[in-house]
Motif scaffolding. Sequence first.
Motif, PDB file in Angstrom:
ATOM      1  N   ARG A 146      -6.478  -0.583  -6.555  1.00  0.00           N
ATOM      2  CA  ARG A 146      -5.785  -1.495  -5.642  1.00  0.00           C
ATOM      3  C   ARG A 146      -4.560  -2.115  -6.305  1.00  0.00           C
ATOM      4  O   ARG A 146      -3.555  -2.402  -5.644  1.00  0.00           O
ATOM      5  CB  ARG A 146      -6.748  -2.584  -5.159  1.00  0.00           C
ATOM      6  CG  ARG A 146      -7.785  -2.082  -4.158  1.00  0.00           C
ATOM      7  CD  ARG A 146      -8.531  -3.233  -3.516  1.00  0.00           C
ATOM      8  NE  ARG A 146      -9.428  -3.889  -4.451  1.00  0.00           N
ATOM      9  CZ  ARG A 146     -10.702  -3.559  -4.611  1.00  0.00           C
ATOM     10  NH1 ARG A 146     -11.228  -2.565  -3.911  1.00  0.00           N
ATOM     11  NH2 ARG A 146     -11.464  -4.211  -5.471  1.00  0.00           N
ATOM     12  N   GLU A 147      -4.634  -2.311  -7.605  1.00  0.00           N
ATOM     13  CA  GLU A 147      -3.525  -2.927  -8.333  1.00  0.00           C
ATOM     14  C   GLU A 147      -2.328  -1.989  -8.435  1.00  0.00           C
ATOM     15  O   GLU A 147      -1.172  -2.429  -8.353  1.00  0.00           O
ATOM     16  CB  GLU A 147      -4.006  -3.327  -9.736  1.00  0.00           C
ATOM     17  CG  GLU A 147      -3.035  -4.169 -10.524  1.00  0.00           C
ATOM     18  CD  GLU A 147      -2.952  -5.612 -10.057  1.00  0.00           C
ATOM     19  OE1 GLU A 147      -2.030  -6.311 -10.508  1.00  0.00           O
ATOM     20  OE2 GLU A 147      -3.796  -6.040  -9.239  1.00  0.00           O
ATOM     21  N   VAL A 148      -2.574  -0.694  -8.625  1.00  0.00           N
ATOM     22  CA  VAL A 148      -1.482   0.245  -8.900  1.00  0.00           C
ATOM     23  C   VAL A 148      -1.061   1.041  -7.665  1.00  0.00           C
ATOM     24  O   VAL A 148      -0.280   1.986  -7.779  1.00  0.00           O
ATOM     25  CB  VAL A 148      -1.863   1.219 -10.044  1.00  0.00           C
ATOM     26  CG1 VAL A 148      -2.163   0.453 -11.319  1.00  0.00           C
ATOM     27  CG2 VAL A 148      -3.051   2.106  -9.657  1.00  0.00           C
ATOM     28  N   ASN A 149      -1.567   0.680  -6.500  1.00  0.00           N
ATOM     29  CA  ASN A 149      -1.212   1.382  -5.274  1.00  0.00           C
ATOM     30  C   ASN A 149      -0.308   0.545  -4.389  1.00  0.00           C
ATOM     31  O   ASN A 149      -0.388  -0.686  -4.376  1.00  0.00           O
ATOM     32  CB  ASN A 149      -2.472   1.757  -4.491  1.00  0.00           C
ATOM     33  CG  ASN A 149      -2.944   3.151  -4.814  1.00  0.00           C
ATOM     34  OD1 ASN A 149      -2.653   4.102  -4.106  1.00  0.00           O
ATOM     35  ND2 ASN A 149      -3.659   3.282  -5.924  1.00  0.00           N
ATOM     36  N   ALA A 150       0.543   1.226  -3.659  1.00  0.00           N
ATOM     37  CA  ALA A 150       1.399   0.587  -2.662  1.00  0.00           C
ATOM     38  C   ALA A 150       1.462   1.511  -1.457  1.00  0.00           C
ATOM     39  O   ALA A 150       1.399   2.739  -1.597  1.00  0.00           O
ATOM     40  CB  ALA A 150       2.801   0.337  -3.221  1.00  0.00           C
ATOM     41  N   GLY A 151       1.560   0.941  -0.268  1.00  0.00           N
ATOM     42  CA  GLY A 151       1.567   1.757   0.933  1.00  0.00           C
ATOM     43  C   GLY A 151       2.497   1.212   1.999  1.00  0.00           C
ATOM     44  O   GLY A 151       2.894   0.041   1.975  1.00  0.00           O
ATOM     45  N   GLN A 152       2.836   2.095   2.946  1.00  0.00           N
ATOM     46  CA  GLN A 152       3.703   1.717   4.055  1.00  0.00           C
ATOM     47  C   GLN A 152       3.429   2.644   5.222  1.00  0.00           C
ATOM     48  O   GLN A 152       3.301   3.863   5.045  1.00  0.00           O
ATOM     49  CB  GLN A 152       5.178   1.806   3.637  1.00  0.00           C
ATOM     50  CG  GLN A 152       6.153   1.247   4.657  1.00  0.00           C
ATOM     51  CD  GLN A 152       6.943   2.327   5.395  1.00  0.00           C
ATOM     52  OE1 GLN A 152       6.504   3.469   5.464  1.00  0.00           O
ATOM     53  NE2 GLN A 152       8.080   1.961   5.948  1.00  0.00           N
TER      54      GLN A 152
END
Length: 310
Positions: free
Chosen positions: A33-39
Amino acid sequence: MALLLLCIALLATGCGSGSSQGPYAQVEQEVWREVNAGQRGSDGVSVQATLNTFAYEISRAYARAEREDLGQEQLEYRIKRAIYAYVDGTYPAADGTDINSLYFQYLVYVNPSFDARNPLQKKQFDIWRDLYVQRLVDAIYDRKFPILRPMYDERWGLTLYSRLVFTVYLSNEDADAPIKPEIANIGSRTFLVNQRGERFAPSGNFNSYPYESDRPEGEVLDGKTYYRVFFPNRKDDKKTPIVQPDDDYVELHIEGLGNEPLRKLRWDLPFDYPEMPERKLPSDEEVFARKEAERAERRAAAAAARAEGE
């Protein structure tokens, strides 16, 4: 390259969504969760990207070892295999000699006359290479620091062997859309942007991808796929980091995917990693002894059940 693909499969693929509830699996989930990003765009196209930090790869190795009931020695062996995959990898010469393969570094900085066909010289190189990997593993377990942390040395931390490594997952939720997003050259439309607004293209052996196997499947996005991109953390002067140790954030920009002219993914730095339940797993010997005891107990229970039935 085969070794690289094997270790990537062991340590660096997937979305971090394993179902195991063991303590190390829970840590892996927190790190993911810390190293993920989404859009998700208005066109139904979703993008999720993992910044594959060294701490994330270590957390994945621990979680997998937990699921497979491995001991500490086997865990460290797998971590070493993953490190070897990066230091032995094939990289474009434009990346800079300081962050190319260890073989190239040895040839430039240690022994310019090195001949890999000479058995004695090859043995000396292997010893030097093994010492590099062992020093890095020793750094992981340095008791002055937590196992999961932002930096292990100048090449490993936010970066994997001085490279910012991203795995980008794409999903087209509108399966009935008449026009599918074009993704054949999506790597060339993916850029790293630091907090100073400087933009950098990925580096690879196969166009914008590290290897041919890292490109997305298909010409258009019809369902789900993923791709990987590497960004050497050096500017053109070969010494100034693109993302510096005191930077507050880094972004990934993807141009022209679906109906969105620009998609931005952002990671705030430094990452706040959780503590490990324990620094080390039980030894291989301890795991073997426990399994033997469990087998003996099952055999005894089965024998007792048979005796009752007679």
